[in-house]
Design a protein around this motif. Structure first.
Motif, short mmCIF file in Angstrom:
data_model
loop_
_atom_site.label_atom_id
_atom_site.label_comp_id
_atom_site.label_asym_id
_atom_site.label_seq_id
_atom_site.Cartn_x
_atom_site.Cartn_y
_atom_site.Cartn_z
N ASN A 38 18.89 81.97 66.07
CA ASN A 38 18.79 82.69 67.11
C ASN A 38 19.97 83.65 67.50
OD1 ASN A 38 15.94 82.33 67.78
ND2 ASN A 38 16.59 80.52 68.88
N ILE A 39 20.07 84.84 67.60
CA ILE A 39 21.23 85.64 67.86
C ILE A 39 21.31 85.55 69.32
CG2 ILE A 39 22.43 87.67 67.53
CD1 ILE A 39 20.37 88.10 65.00
N VAL A 40 22.66 85.14 69.83
CA VAL A 40 22.72 84.81 71.20
C VAL A 40 23.88 85.59 71.96
CG1 VAL A 40 23.04 83.08 73.13
CG2 VAL A 40 21.69 82.51 71.07
N HIS A 41 23.66 86.27 73.04
CA HIS A 41 24.78 86.73 73.89
C HIS A 41 25.19 85.76 74.68
CE1 HIS A 41 26.35 90.33 76.62
NE2 HIS A 41 27.55 89.53 75.92
N VAL A 42 26.67 85.63 74.50
CA VAL A 42 27.50 84.45 75.23
C VAL A 42 28.64 85.05 75.90
CG1 VAL A 42 26.97 82.64 73.48
CG2 VAL A 42 29.13 83.97 73.41
N ASP A 43 28.82 84.51 76.90
CA ASP A 43 30.02 84.86 77.92
C ASP A 43 31.46 84.49 77.14
OD1 ASP A 43 30.47 82.14 78.57
OD2 ASP A 43 29.50 82.24 80.65
N ALA A 44 32.37 84.48 77.96
CA ALA A 44 33.78 84.11 77.34
C ALA A 44 33.92 82.61 77.14
CB ALA A 44 34.85 84.77 78.19
N ASP A 45 33.26 82.10 77.89
CA ASP A 45 33.26 80.51 77.79
C ASP A 45 32.48 79.85 76.77
OD1 ASP A 45 35.42 80.07 79.93
OD2 ASP A 45 33.97 80.42 81.34
N GLY A 46 31.66 80.89 76.12
CA GLY A 46 30.81 80.29 75.18
C GLY A 46 29.26 79.83 75.60
N ASN A 47 29.22 80.33 76.98
CA ASN A 47 27.95 79.79 77.70
C ASN A 47 26.78 80.95 77.31
OD1 ASN A 47 28.84 77.69 79.26
ND2 ASN A 47 29.87 79.05 80.44
N GLU A 48 25.65 80.33 76.85
CA GLU A 48 24.36 81.31 76.70
C GLU A 48 24.00 82.15 77.66
OE1 GLU A 48 19.96 80.78 75.21
OE2 GLU A 48 21.31 79.52 74.05
N MET A 49 24.08 83.60 77.41
CA MET A 49 23.28 84.47 78.53
C MET A 49 22.12 84.98 78.05
SD MET A 49 27.07 86.62 79.05
CE MET A 49 26.26 87.82 80.17
N GLU A 50 21.72 85.01 76.84
CA GLU A 50 20.39 85.83 76.45
C GLU A 50 20.28 85.72 74.88
OE1 GLU A 50 18.02 90.05 77.14
OE2 GLU A 50 20.09 89.99 77.19
N VAL A 51 19.20 85.44 74.46
CA VAL A 51 18.79 85.34 73.08
C VAL A 51 18.56 86.86 72.84
CG1 VAL A 51 17.35 84.71 71.40
CG2 VAL A 51 18.01 83.13 72.97
N ILE A 52 19.24 87.80 72.04
CA ILE A 52 18.97 89.00 71.73
C ILE A 52 18.27 89.40 70.61
CG2 ILE A 52 20.80 89.58 73.40
CD1 ILE A 52 22.50 90.18 70.56
N GLY A 53 17.95 88.41 69.68
CA GLY A 53 17.30 88.79 68.16
C GLY A 53 17.37 87.38 67.61
N GLN A 54 16.87 87.55 66.31
CA GLN A 54 16.76 86.61 65.25
C GLN A 54 16.74 87.01 63.90
OE1 GLN A 54 12.80 84.54 64.35
NE2 GLN A 54 13.65 83.12 66.22
N ILE A 55 17.31 86.07 63.25
CA ILE A 55 17.59 86.16 61.71
C ILE A 55 16.98 85.16 61.14
CG2 ILE A 55 19.73 85.35 61.62
CD1 ILE A 55 20.27 87.51 59.33
N ALA A 56 16.23 85.08 60.06
CA ALA A 56 15.59 84.07 59.34
C ALA A 56 15.69 84.32 57.87
CB ALA A 56 13.96 83.98 59.73
N ALA A 57 15.58 83.21 57.15
CA ALA A 57 15.72 83.18 55.70
C ALA A 57 15.25 81.92 55.24
CB ALA A 57 17.38 83.35 55.15
N ARG A 58 15.01 82.05 53.69
CA ARG A 58 14.65 81.08 52.99
C ARG A 58 15.85 80.52 51.90
NH1 ARG A 58 9.85 77.63 53.41
NH2 ARG A 58 8.43 78.63 54.83
N LYS A 59 16.05 79.42 51.70
CA LYS A 59 16.82 79.21 50.56
C LYS A 59 16.13 78.18 49.58
CE LYS A 59 21.69 77.74 49.24
NZ LYS A 59 22.87 77.39 49.69
N LEU A 60 16.04 78.74 48.41
CA LEU A 60 15.04 78.08 47.50
C LEU A 60 16.05 77.09 46.43
CD1 LEU A 60 12.64 80.72 46.59
CD2 LEU A 60 12.74 79.39 48.28
N LEU A 61 15.87 75.90 46.23
CA LEU A 61 17.14 74.98 45.67
C LEU A 61 16.27 74.72 44.17
CD1 LEU A 61 17.72 72.71 48.57
CD2 LEU A 61 18.75 74.91 47.91
N LEU A 62 16.21 75.89 43.46
CA LEU A 62 15.50 75.54 42.21
C LEU A 62 15.86 74.45 41.23
CD1 LEU A 62 15.28 79.48 41.26
CD2 LEU A 62 13.80 78.06 42.52
#
Length: 226
Positions: A38-62
Motif C-alpha cells: 500500500n502506497i501511503v501519504h504520511v505526515d512529517a512524523d510518519g503518521n498515515e494520512m491517506e492510502v494513495i495507491g497500491q503496487i503488487a508483485a509475485r516472486k517465484l522461488l524456482l
C-alpha cells in the motif's frame, strides 16, 4: 521513505508491504509469494494520512521449488497472470529460460527466481509526481534479490477485465475518464514502462516486458530514492 530531487515539494510517501506465502510444502503458493504494497501519504512524523495507491508483485522461488521436486511451470501457473508470462520466458519441458531470452541477453542471466510486477495504481490526485516510478524502484530494491528477471505484462488497468486488488474502487480511480481505446492506452503504458527501463524481447509478445538486473539501463539507475 520515498522522496525526489524534483523542484516541487513532493509528498512524503511510504510503502507498507505485506507478503503472502503458504506453509504447506507441497503447494505452488509456497514458492509463488504474493507481495502487496500500500502506497501511503504520511505526515512529517510518519503518521498515515491517506492510502494513495497500491503496487503488487509475485516472486517465484524456482530454485526452492526444485528442491522439493516441484516443476517450474507449475510455480508460474500458481496464478493465470504469472502463467502467461511464464509461457514466454520459461521452457517448462527443459526447465530453463526460453531461447529468445537467453539469446537476447547472451546467456547473461543470474538467479533462480523471478520477480513479476502484477500492477501499480495511483489515485488521480497523486499522478504526475513520479510516485509510480519510485514505487517500482522501491519494489525492485526490496525484492529483486536472487531473481534473474523483473518482468511485467503491459496491460492497461482500465481495459482489464480481471479481478483487481487495488486500494480504491474503479470509480475513484477515474478510469472512465481516461483513454478507453486499448491500442492508444497500450502504446502510452508501453512507453511509460520503457522509459523506466523495461524492454521487449525479439519474438516475444509486445505485452511482455523484461528487466535484467545484470544489464540495467541508465534510465532505471537514474531513478533516485532518498
Amino acid at each position: 521513505m520515498i522522496n525526489t530531487h524534483n523542484t516541487y515539494n513532493p509528498p512524503l510517501i511510504e510503502i507498507h508491504y505485506t507478503i503472502h506465502s503458504s506453509l504447506e510444502t507441497m503447494d505452488e503458493n509456497r514458492y509463488s509469494q504474493k507481495i502487496v504494497g500500500n502506497i501511503v501519504h504520511v505526515d512529517a512524523d510518519g503518521n498515515e494520512m491517506e492510502v494513495i495507491g497500491q503496487i503488487a508483485a509475485r516472486k517465484l522461488l524456482l530454485a526452492e521449488a526444485r528442491k522439493v521436486e516441484w516443476q517450474g511451470g507449475s510455480i508460474f501457473w500458481a496464478d493465470d497472470a504469472s502463467g502467461e508470462i511464464g509461457s514466454w520466458i520459461f521452457d517448462v519441458e527443459q526447465e530453463i529460460w526460453t531461447s529468445p531470452l537467453t539469446d537476447y541477453y547472451s546467456h547473461n542471466l543470474s538467479g533462480d527466481a523471478v520477480l513479476i510486477l502484477s500492477h501499480i495504481e495511483i489515485i488521480p490526485a497523486y499522478r504526475g509526481k513520479e510516485i509510480g516510478k519510485l514505487a517500482i524502484k522501491d519494489l525492485y530494491n526490496n525484492f529483486i534479490q536472487g531473481a534473474a528477471l523483473f518482468v511485467l505484462k503491459c496491460a492497461p488497468v482500465e481495459n482489464e477485465n480481471t479481478t483487481r486488488t487495488a486500494s480504491k474502487p474503479p470509480t475513484l480511480m477515474k478510469y472512465h475518464g481516461r483513454e478507453q481505446g486499448y491500442s492508444k492506452a497500450f502504446i502510452k503504458l508501453h512507453a511509460y514502462f520503457k522509459s523506466i527501463g523495461f524492454e521487449t524481447i525479439p519474438l516475444f509478445d509486445d505485452e511482455i516486458m523484461v528487466m535484467n538486473p545484470q544489464v540495467l539501463k541508465g534510465s532505471f539507475n537514474a531513478i533516485r530514492l532518498d
